[in-house]
Motif scaffolding. Sequence first.
Motif, PDB file in Angstrom:
ATOM      1  N   HIS A   1       0.367   9.276  -5.760  1.00 50.13           N
ATOM      2  CA  HIS A   1       0.594  10.815  -5.258  1.00 50.13           C
ATOM      3  C   HIS A   1       1.222  11.190  -6.850  1.00 50.13           C
ATOM      4  CE1 HIS A   1       2.356  14.404  -3.858  1.00 50.13           C
ATOM      5  NE2 HIS A   1       3.801  13.854  -3.922  1.00 50.13           N
TER       6      HIS A   1
ATOM      7  N   TRP B   1       0.771  -1.257  -0.031  1.00 48.78           N
ATOM      8  CA  TRP B   1       0.001   0.000   0.087  1.00 48.78           C
ATOM      9  C   TRP B   1       0.920   1.358   0.018  1.00 48.78           C
ATOM     10  CZ3 TRP B   1      -4.173  -0.464  -2.196  1.00 48.78           C
ATOM     11  CH2 TRP B   1      -4.865  -1.777  -2.193  1.00 48.78           C
TER      12      TRP B   1
ATOM     13  N   GLN C   1       0.435   4.288  -2.741  1.00 45.87           N
ATOM     14  CA  GLN C   1       0.466   5.538  -2.194  1.00 45.87           C
ATOM     15  C   GLN C   1       1.384   6.520  -2.953  1.00 45.87           C
ATOM     16  OE1 GLN C   1       1.124   6.122   1.877  1.00 45.87           O
ATOM     17  NE2 GLN C   1      -0.162   8.000   1.917  1.00 45.87           N
TER      18      GLN C   1
END
Length: 131
Positions: free
Chosen positions: A56, A48, A52
């Motif tokens: 981003h 994860w 992430q």
Amino acid sequence: MDKFSLLDPLVIFLKMVPGIKPSIGHGLFEDGTWWVKFQIDIGHPLAWRVVQEMGHILNYISISEPLPTIFKPVSPPPYMNGGPKHFLSWVIESTVPEFSPALCADWLGGRMPSPVNDLSQWHHGDADDEE
């Protein structure tokens, strides 16, 4: 240069990212944009964090000047196939032909933990890392 060698820099980079499985699909669209499709081992402790970081950088690095990329999950119907361990994939797509896979790899490499394949660089000491 064949059409797939253009994608090699990004594919090579993605194969170094923790948790990304080595089988990576890729191709070019008729308009010159490109795509790569891969799976992330959801059992990997950094799975994860990888999602992430990529979300981003590829979708939200700048509100006023976003990269011409889309990072998203894709899946066949779960009710016909099975769960995310085997059937959830991730796609990076370019939205303009001028944004090359090599440039995408440079953006990721310059903003993700470095070196990207050094697991110790991925822990930032926040509470999520302690779970």
